[in-house]
Each structure stands twice: as structure tokens, then as C-alpha cells.
Design an enzyme around this catalytic site. Structure first.
Site, mmCIF file in Angstrom:
data_model
loop_
_atom_site.group_PDB
_atom_site.id
_atom_site.type_symbol
_atom_site.label_atom_id
_atom_site.label_comp_id
_atom_site.label_asym_id
_atom_site.label_seq_id
_atom_site.Cartn_x
_atom_site.Cartn_y
_atom_site.Cartn_z
ATOM 1 N N LYS A 30 0.839 -1.204 0.000
ATOM 2 C CA LYS A 30 0.000 0.000 0.000
ATOM 3 C C LYS A 30 0.877 1.257 0.000
ATOM 4 O O LYS A 30 0.469 2.294 -0.547
ATOM 5 C CB LYS A 30 -0.975 0.012 1.174
ATOM 6 N N SER A 31 2.070 1.181 0.570
ATOM 7 C CA SER A 31 2.964 2.339 0.562
ATOM 8 C C SER A 31 3.347 2.724 -0.860
ATOM 9 O O SER A 31 3.330 3.909 -1.229
ATOM 10 C CB SER A 31 4.234 2.034 1.367
ATOM 11 N N ARG A 35 1.755 6.019 -3.300
ATOM 12 C CA ARG A 35 2.670 6.968 -3.937
ATOM 13 C C ARG A 35 2.509 6.945 -5.456
ATOM 14 O O ARG A 35 2.466 8.001 -6.099
ATOM 15 C CB ARG A 35 4.111 6.637 -3.542
ATOM 16 N N ARG A 107 -5.249 12.928 14.956
ATOM 17 C CA ARG A 107 -3.866 12.765 14.502
ATOM 18 C C ARG A 107 -3.353 14.092 13.941
ATOM 19 O O ARG A 107 -3.938 14.653 13.014
ATOM 20 C CB ARG A 107 -3.777 11.650 13.451
ATOM 21 N N GLN A 155 5.671 10.741 6.127
ATOM 22 C CA GLN A 155 4.601 10.982 5.148
ATOM 23 C C GLN A 155 4.426 12.480 4.864
ATOM 24 O O GLN A 155 4.038 12.849 3.754
ATOM 25 C CB GLN A 155 3.293 10.378 5.644
ATOM 26 N N ASP A 298 6.801 0.405 11.450
ATOM 27 C CA ASP A 298 5.647 -0.472 11.253
ATOM 28 C C ASP A 298 5.942 -1.921 11.619
ATOM 29 O O ASP A 298 5.023 -2.742 11.706
ATOM 30 C CB ASP A 298 5.156 -0.400 9.797
#
Length: 418
Positions: A30-31, A35, A107, A155, A298
Site C-alpha cells: 500500500k505504501s 505513492r 492525529r 509521510q 511499522d
């Protein structure tokens, strides 16, 4: 038995096999997906992005980029919130409100908003100062130098990097302080180069090319090394297992490919065989584990839980960003490991230390996941030591690895409604 479909509030009771036998087609990263989707959207012409991750975070990104609505809600997708904040700041003439879940509204995003405003972005807080939701009016951006702390979420930095070709006159991004999660910045730079824009990081300064523009290209997303970490964990906990993981690139752009190195102290060895990475376990000396996860936050939950289950005292540092993830992962780890009898100390720098101290575990431990996918996936293998452990709100895995429970069942785990 394995239950389908998985209701949103389902709790699962997990029983582990003596060993896991599995050939696992891992989900796409997913990263990289998120992108690549942003970079493709910034191209004048569009190309085909294939093997896009099928998970909540990437689904939110795809839906947002396709939406013509004035309000876009990305739910709990933190990557989407950061990347889309920068992206929509460049969409001249369009005004949108970017919102998310209740946790997303807690957040912080002020560091990114301040950096964008320094380039002329028009962004207002529609709720609490420094937090989503955001009201963004796209406009022409300009700045010679962008300054942002390096010790915040990578991010934020990636979001600014990807839109930098649209910031007139921008030649430099300056990162103050220590840079954390560096591999994710490297990933962003590598993907930008593949889309035709080469920026260079030297020390704490990123040099940005002048008059550069992205070029559309067909792109295939590689599979996810972060998801692979849970299978490395199972191999460590069940040494007789035979686990093969499909679709992992040897020359991966993902920082979490470091999982091979980080699980070596637990005896896990990975051998490449064609399209598969075969996991095996070798004996290792039970030394104290000292590990810095500044570049791989992570993986923290997986590694901490594994170390406890293998009775390997540890000191894990580089965890500063864990407090602002899907939940406060540091406190979540401490409280849920306590249910299993492991007394973990949180130090002032947010590092985690365990000297081997234990107490009587709960008789039927039930692990709260706090709407955090990685809590569910890191604790499920604890069934090896705690048969019948319950994972609450099991559907949270859909954020990054929707097929996780199916894959566990295929590997021999018994998964029942609790």
C-alpha cells in the site's frame, strides 16, 4: 473452522497448529500503491498502475482521486490524509473539505499544513487547530526553499516531495533535526525518479530539479514486505514450519524489506527460490536484543510481540512515531502484553524495554486492537503460546491485509467466532 463474511465487530478466537505450512501470495504494497497513484495523478497524461493494493487505505486513495465531491472522507487512511492534503493544495480553482474518522481527527497534521502554507497554500482548519478536517483551496504554489522537521512523520516529507515539481522556484527541501523513517523518504525519491523527476538527498537537504515534470508510465506495484513480517514471526514461533512467500522483490523499494535482517536474531533465514522466498529457522544464541526501528516503525509491534513470546529480553528504540499512528501503539503494546503476563517498561524517549519480568497472564486473554490493523496481525500468532487467544474487532486487518485471516486458516490455524 473459518467464518466468512467477516462482520465489522467480529472477535476471533485463534488456535495455532504445531507448525504452519503455507504458500502465501502476499498483498500488494500500500505504501508503493499510494505513492504511485499520486504521482500518476500529477502527470499530464495518465498511465496504467497495476497490482494496486486492495485494502482500505488504498481504496480510500483511489476513491478520493476519482471523486468530484466537495467533501472527501478518507476514514482511517493516514497516508491518504497526508498525501491528499498536499495534492489538493495544488488543484487550482477547486475547494474541498478533507475529513476522516474520529481517530483521524486526533492525529496531528499541523507540521504539514504549516509547510504548505509557507508555499502559499490555502488551507483552513474546519475543526480543531492542527488537526483534520481541512478546508483546502487549490492554488498556485511557490517557494525557493521548503523547511520541515525531519523527526516528524515521513509521510509529511513524502507528501511535499511528490508535489515539489508543481511548486514554482523550489530548489531545496531542508530537513531539520534527525531524520526518521528514512527508508520511506528513499522510496518516495526512487518512485519520483521512475516517473521522471530526480531529486537527491544529501545529509539533511534534498535538491530538487528545476522545471521538472512527471512523465506517465505503466507501473507494476510490488508485494508488501510489511505483510511478510507476520509470516517471519510465525516461522520464528513455530520452527518446524514451512512458509513460502510470493511476490517479494529482491531489490525492493520498501524499507521494511529489512525484515530479513531484523528477524535474523530470532533464527529466521530466508532463501529465494524462483518467485518465492522460503522461510526456515536456524538455532541462535538467546542474546539480549538491542534494536533501533527508526527506519521501520511499522515492524515494531511484530518484533516486540515475537521477542516476548520467545522470552528474549530487549531494548527497542526509534519508536517516537508510534504514538501518532492508528492508535498510540506504545501504550497499546504495553497494556495488551500485560494481559499475556509480560511487564514492558516505556522509557522517556518512548523506547520499550523488557528485562524478562512476567506476571500471571489472564486465563483467557482478549486482545484489544484499538482499530489498528497491526495490533490484530502482530498478536494473532500469540496463539502459539496462548491457545484460544481472542483478537477483538478482527476486521481491522482490511486496512492493509484483507486476506490475513484466510491465509492463516490455509496455513493450519483454527479461527472461530468468539
Amino acid at each position: 473452522m473459518f467464518l466468512l463474511p467477516l462482520p465489522l465487530t467480529m472477535n476471533y478466537k485463534i488456535t495455532a497448529p504445531a507448525r504452519a505450512i503455507a504458500e502465501v501470495a502476499l498483498p500488494a504494497s500500500k505504501s508503493i500503491s499510494n505513492r504511485a497513484l499520486i504521482l500518476n495523478a500529477l502527470c499530464a497524461q495518465k498511465a496504467q498502475i497495476s497490482n494496486i493494493a486492495k485494502c482500505d487505505d488504498t481504496d480510500a486513495m483511489v476513491a478520493a482521486l476519482q471523486s468530484a465531491d466537495d467533501t472527501i472522507n478518507i476514514g482511517a487512511a493516514g497516508t491518504a490524509m497526508r498525501f491528499l492534503t498536499a495534492y489538493f493544495a495544488t488543484r487550482q480553482g477547486r475547494t474541498i473539505t478533507l475529513d476522516g474518522s474520529e481517530r483521524m481527527r486526533q492525529r496531528p497534521i499541523g507540521v504539514l499544513v504549516d509547510a504548505l502554507r509557507s508555499c502559499g497554500a490555502i488551507i483552513e482548519y474546519a475543526g480543531n487547530e492542527g488537526f483534520p478536517p481541512l478546508r483546502i483551496t487549490g492554488t498556485r504554489l511557490s517557494a525557493q526553499v521548503i523547511e520541515i522537521p525531519g523527526n516528524v512523520s515521513s509521510q509529511y516529507i513524502s507528501a511535499l516531495l511528490m508535489i515539489s515539481p508543481l511548486i514554482e522556484g523550489c530548489t531545496t527541501m531542508r530537513l531539520s533535526g534527525n531524520i526518521i523513517s528514512r527508508p520511506y523518504i528513499d522510496m518516495t525519491l526512487a518512485l519520483m525518479e521512475q516517473f521522471g523527476v530526480k531529486a537527491t538527498l544529501n545529509g539533511n537537504e534534498i535538491s530538487l530539479p528545476q522545471n521538472a515534470a512527471y512523465t506517465a508510465r505503466n507501473f507494476v506495484v510490488e508485494n508488501d514486505w510489511s505483510a511478510a513480517s507476520y509470516w517471519f514471526q510465525m516461522q520464528a514461533l513455530m520452527p518446524q514450519s514451512r512458509i513460502s512467500l510470493k511476490g517479494l522483490f529482491a531489490d525492493s523499494l520498501q524499507g521494511d524489506s529489512a525484515v530479513e535482517r531484523l528477524f535474523a536474531p530470532f533464527g529466521v533465514v530466508a532463501n529465494r527460490c524462483g518467485a518465492y522466498l522460503d522461510l526456515r529457522t536456524m538455532p541462535v544464541a538467546p542474546d539480549f536484543i538491542e534494536m533501533n526501528l527508526l527506519g521501520n516503525p511499522d515492524l515494531a509491534q511484530t518484533i516486540v510481540v515475537t521477542a516476548c513470546l520467545l522470552n528474549r529480553p530487549f531494548h527497542i528504540t526509534g519508536l517516537q512515531t508510534l504514538k501518532i499512528k492508528e492508535t498510540d501503539r506504545i501504550e497499546a503494546l504495553r497494556t495488551q502484553l500485560l494481559k499475556l503476563g509480560y511487564v514492558i517498561d516505556v522509557e522517556p524517549d518512548y523506547s520499550l524495554r523488557w528485562d524478562g519480568t512476567t506476571q500471571t497472564p489472564q486465563p483467557c486473554p482478549s486482545i484489544a486492537t484499538f482499530k489498528d490493523h497491526r495490533m490484530a496481525m502482530a498478536f494473532a500468532p500469540a496463539a502459539v503460546r496462548y491457545p484460544g487467544i481472542v483478537i477483538e474487532d478482527a476486521a481491522v486487518v482490511s486496512k492493509s491485509y484483507p486476506e490475513y485471516w484466510q491465509h492463516l486458516a490455509q496455513a493450519g490455524f483454527i479461527i472461530e467466532e468468539a
